[in-house]
Design an enzyme around this catalytic site. Structure first.
Site, short mmCIF file in Angstrom:
data_model
loop_
_atom_site.label_atom_id
_atom_site.label_comp_id
_atom_site.label_asym_id
_atom_site.label_seq_id
_atom_site.Cartn_x
_atom_site.Cartn_y
_atom_site.Cartn_z
N ASP A 1 -22.55 5.50 -5.25
CA ASP A 1 -21.27 4.81 -5.04
C ASP A 1 -20.75 4.41 -6.42
O ASP A 1 -21.42 3.68 -7.16
CB ASP A 1 -21.51 3.57 -4.15
CG ASP A 1 -20.22 2.80 -3.85
OD1 ASP A 1 -19.29 2.85 -4.68
OD2 ASP A 1 -20.17 2.12 -2.82
N PHE B 1 -23.46 -3.19 -1.88
CA PHE B 1 -22.29 -3.70 -1.17
C PHE B 1 -22.51 -3.51 0.35
O PHE B 1 -22.93 -2.43 0.77
CB PHE B 1 -21.03 -2.97 -1.64
CG PHE B 1 -19.78 -3.62 -1.15
CD1 PHE B 1 -19.26 -4.72 -1.80
CD2 PHE B 1 -19.15 -3.16 0.00
CE1 PHE B 1 -18.12 -5.36 -1.33
CE2 PHE B 1 -18.01 -3.79 0.48
CZ PHE B 1 -17.49 -4.89 -0.20
N TYR C 1 -8.85 1.61 -5.91
CA TYR C 1 -7.99 0.41 -6.01
C TYR C 1 -8.54 -0.61 -6.99
O TYR C 1 -7.95 -1.67 -7.15
CB TYR C 1 -7.76 -0.23 -4.63
CG TYR C 1 -8.99 -0.47 -3.79
CD1 TYR C 1 -9.88 -1.48 -4.09
CD2 TYR C 1 -9.25 0.32 -2.67
CE1 TYR C 1 -11.00 -1.71 -3.33
CE2 TYR C 1 -10.38 0.11 -1.88
CZ TYR C 1 -11.26 -0.90 -2.22
OH TYR C 1 -12.37 -1.12 -1.46
N LYS C 2 -9.67 -0.32 -7.62
CA LYS C 2 -10.21 -1.27 -8.60
C LYS C 2 -9.74 -0.85 -9.99
O LYS C 2 -8.59 -1.05 -10.34
CB LYS C 2 -11.74 -1.32 -8.50
CG LYS C 2 -12.25 -1.77 -7.14
CD LYS C 2 -13.77 -1.81 -7.15
CE LYS C 2 -14.35 -2.03 -5.77
NZ LYS C 2 -14.07 -3.35 -5.19
N ARG D 1 -17.30 -14.25 -10.54
CA ARG D 1 -17.24 -12.86 -11.01
C ARG D 1 -15.97 -12.63 -11.82
O ARG D 1 -14.87 -12.96 -11.37
CB ARG D 1 -17.27 -11.98 -9.75
CG ARG D 1 -17.72 -10.60 -9.96
CD ARG D 1 -17.92 -9.90 -8.63
NE ARG D 1 -16.68 -9.72 -7.90
CZ ARG D 1 -16.41 -8.64 -7.16
NH1 ARG D 1 -17.28 -7.67 -7.04
NH2 ARG D 1 -15.28 -8.54 -6.52
C1 LIG Z 1 -19.66 -0.88 -4.11
C2 LIG Z 1 -18.58 -0.92 -3.08
N1 LIG Z 1 -18.56 0.01 -2.11
C3 LIG Z 1 -17.59 0.00 -1.15
C4 LIG Z 1 -16.60 -0.95 -1.17
C5 LIG Z 1 -15.52 -1.03 -0.14
O1 LIG Z 1 -15.31 0.13 0.59
P1 LIG Z 1 -13.93 0.34 1.34
O2 LIG Z 1 -12.92 0.70 0.29
O3 LIG Z 1 -14.20 1.41 2.32
O4 LIG Z 1 -13.53 -0.94 1.97
C6 LIG Z 1 -16.58 -1.92 -2.18
C7 LIG Z 1 -15.51 -2.95 -2.22
O5 LIG Z 1 -15.42 -3.79 -3.04
C8 LIG Z 1 -17.60 -1.90 -3.15
O6 LIG Z 1 -17.64 -2.83 -4.11
#
Ligand SMILES: Cc1ncc(COP(=O)(O)O)c(C=O)c1O
Length: 448
Positions: A202, A133, A227-228, A407
């Site tokens: 992550d 990401f 939030y997912k 997706r």
């Molecule tokens: C793998 C991954 N890392 C980080 C993020 C986003 O990070 P943040 O919540 O700081 O915007 C996402 C957002 O979809 C993501 O898919």
């Protein structure tokens, strides 16, 4: 051939079915984007009202003590820790994934620097995936500049060979946001540790979606959003985990007062708290943090229904069904599968590709417009534009990793088998009717 009746029978047998009732899903919507923004827990609206009207409105500043705001980040961390194989006192909810990644990458860089003796070969590489990401890569670029590291981006199949003694940190997203491909966390971590490399994971697309065992895998640091799959609400606080052997080795770079050992002593010098609390920075967003608890409470309830084993079994059944139905019912429209078929190699989403040149006027893949036409029918997934990148040997371009992606996320807490049947039916109709060619579906929005 699977039928609608088969899907209805699967829903009738689904032990997790009662949990769908915990969500306020709009009528007529099939929500396949919980891997981007989770659905709203029904309890959230009342909880917001309670926090705003009672805790803030009536309690005022007293609520930091009386409503327990002060230690909510740690309490939520303890509540959620078992879902990622972490222990009590090891997880805290705070800030964003991007910010937490900056903290743990910096801590890791400092640890590696302290551990690398001058006579040892220099560890100057931070390795990651090219299709990680982007925020992860952007944050890594910053940390590399500060700590004189070199960011090396690889294709997934190149990672094992790159885990050598010149690498300081291996930073990976456990489940890839574009394809849903999942790394073997234990195997990668073991191979990295054998070369003295620290592993940062992550878990944005893993937390609540797939079994995660951070302690079992002996990982070093992990971060992820809520939030997912955790359904914490837009922008809800992220989490951070550090292995107990590393937590207290360095203070994190954003040394704010909430990470201080005694914040209410108001001393001029920073003395970090012992434990994961030092990964806090400043005052936390209490309305958002309180609403997040509604999402986590559903996971706590899910333990009665078989916990992660049951969620994973249903997630795999949903995604298998979706792949099978797309292949049976949507043939001849240039769709491909970017997600690995093997269960052990994928998360809870299915990503489809579409051949380049099939879009309107032969310009692109048409994937964006197809997703928009589906959304107009109430089937909500999303689109991720291809990067066009290929690895140096050209392998990366053929896997679907860098192509346009349609997706679809399958949150087993609230997605059912009949939803899958209906979603594929809509996809078929969108493709057969050509309705995706309408101009309104071919205008790119700010958020895709
Ligand atoms: C793998 C991954 N890392 C980080 C993020 C986003 O990070 P943040 O919540 O700081 O915007 C996402 C957002 O979809 C993501 O898919």
């Amino acid at each position: 051939m699977t039928t609608l009746q088969d899907c209805q029978a699967l829903d009738a047998q689904d032990a997790l079915r009662p949990l769908r009732e915990r969500f306020a899903l709009p009528e007529g919507v099939i929500y396949l984007d919980g891997n981007s923004l989770g659905a709203q827990p029904k309890a959230a609206a009342a909880r917001v009202a309670e926090v705003v009207q009672q805790e803030w409105g009536q309690g005022l500043i007293r609520s930091w003590n009386s409503a327990g705001w002060i230690n909510l980040p740690e309490r939520l961390g303890d509540q959620f820790a078992p879902w990622i194989g972490a222990g009590a006192g090891e997880v805290v909810f705070t800030d964003t994934t991007s910010i937490n990644l900056y903290k743990v990458l910096t801590a890791a860089a400092r640890i590696v620097r302290a551990d690398t003796r001058e006579d040892a070969p220099g560890r100057r590489k931070l390795i990651s995936e090219r299709s990680n990401f982007p925020t992860d890569l952007y944050i890594a670029q910053s940390v590399c500049q500060e700590y004189d590291l070199e960011l090396v981006l690889l294709e997934p199949e190149e990672i094992a060979g790159a885990l050598q003694a010149d690498v300081a940190i291996c930073m990976l997203t456990h489940v890839n946001y574009r394809t849903g491909a999942m790394h073997d966390m234990a195997a990668v971590t073991a191979a990295a540790h054998a070369q003295g490399i620290l592993c940062v994971w992550d878990l944005c697309h893993s937390a609540g979606a797939v079994p995660v065992d951070l302690r079992g895998a002996d990982a070093d640091f992990a971060i992820g959003c809520s939030y997912k799959y955790l359904n914490g609400g837009p922008g809800s606080p992220a989490f951070v985990w550090a292995h107990p052997r590393l937590i207290n080795r360095f203070w994190q770079p954003l040394s704010g007062w909430f990470g201080h050992a005694e914040p209410f002593k108001f001393v001029p010098d920073y003395h970090p708290a012992q434990g994961i609390q030092r990964y806090l920075c400043g005052t936390q967003p209490m309305v958002s943090m309180s609403v997040l608890q509604c999402g986590l409470d559903i996971y706590t309830e899910a333990e009665q229904f078989g916990g992660m084993d049951a969620l994973r079994a249903k997630s795999l059944a949903l995604t298998d069904l979706f792949i099978q139905l797309v292949e049976e019912r949507c043939q001849g429209h240039g769709l491909g599968l970017a997600t690995p078929r093997a269960h052990a190699a994928r998360g809870s989403q299915v990503c489809l590709t579409r051949e380049e040149g099939l879009g309107i006027d032969g310009q692109d893949s048409g994937a964006y417009a197809i997703v928009q036409a589906l959304i107009a029918r109430g089937v909500i997934g999303d689109f991720r534009a291809g990067s066009g990148a290929t690895s140096q040997d050209g392998k990366g371009g053929g896997t679907g990793l860098h192509k346009d992606i349609l997706r679809f996320g399958f949150t087993p807490l609230y997605v059912g088998f009949e939803d899958v049947w209906n979603a594929v039916g809509h996809l078929r109709q969108v493709l057969e009717s050509g309705e995706w060619k309408r101009p309104e579906f071919n205008t790119i929005n700010a958020v895709t």
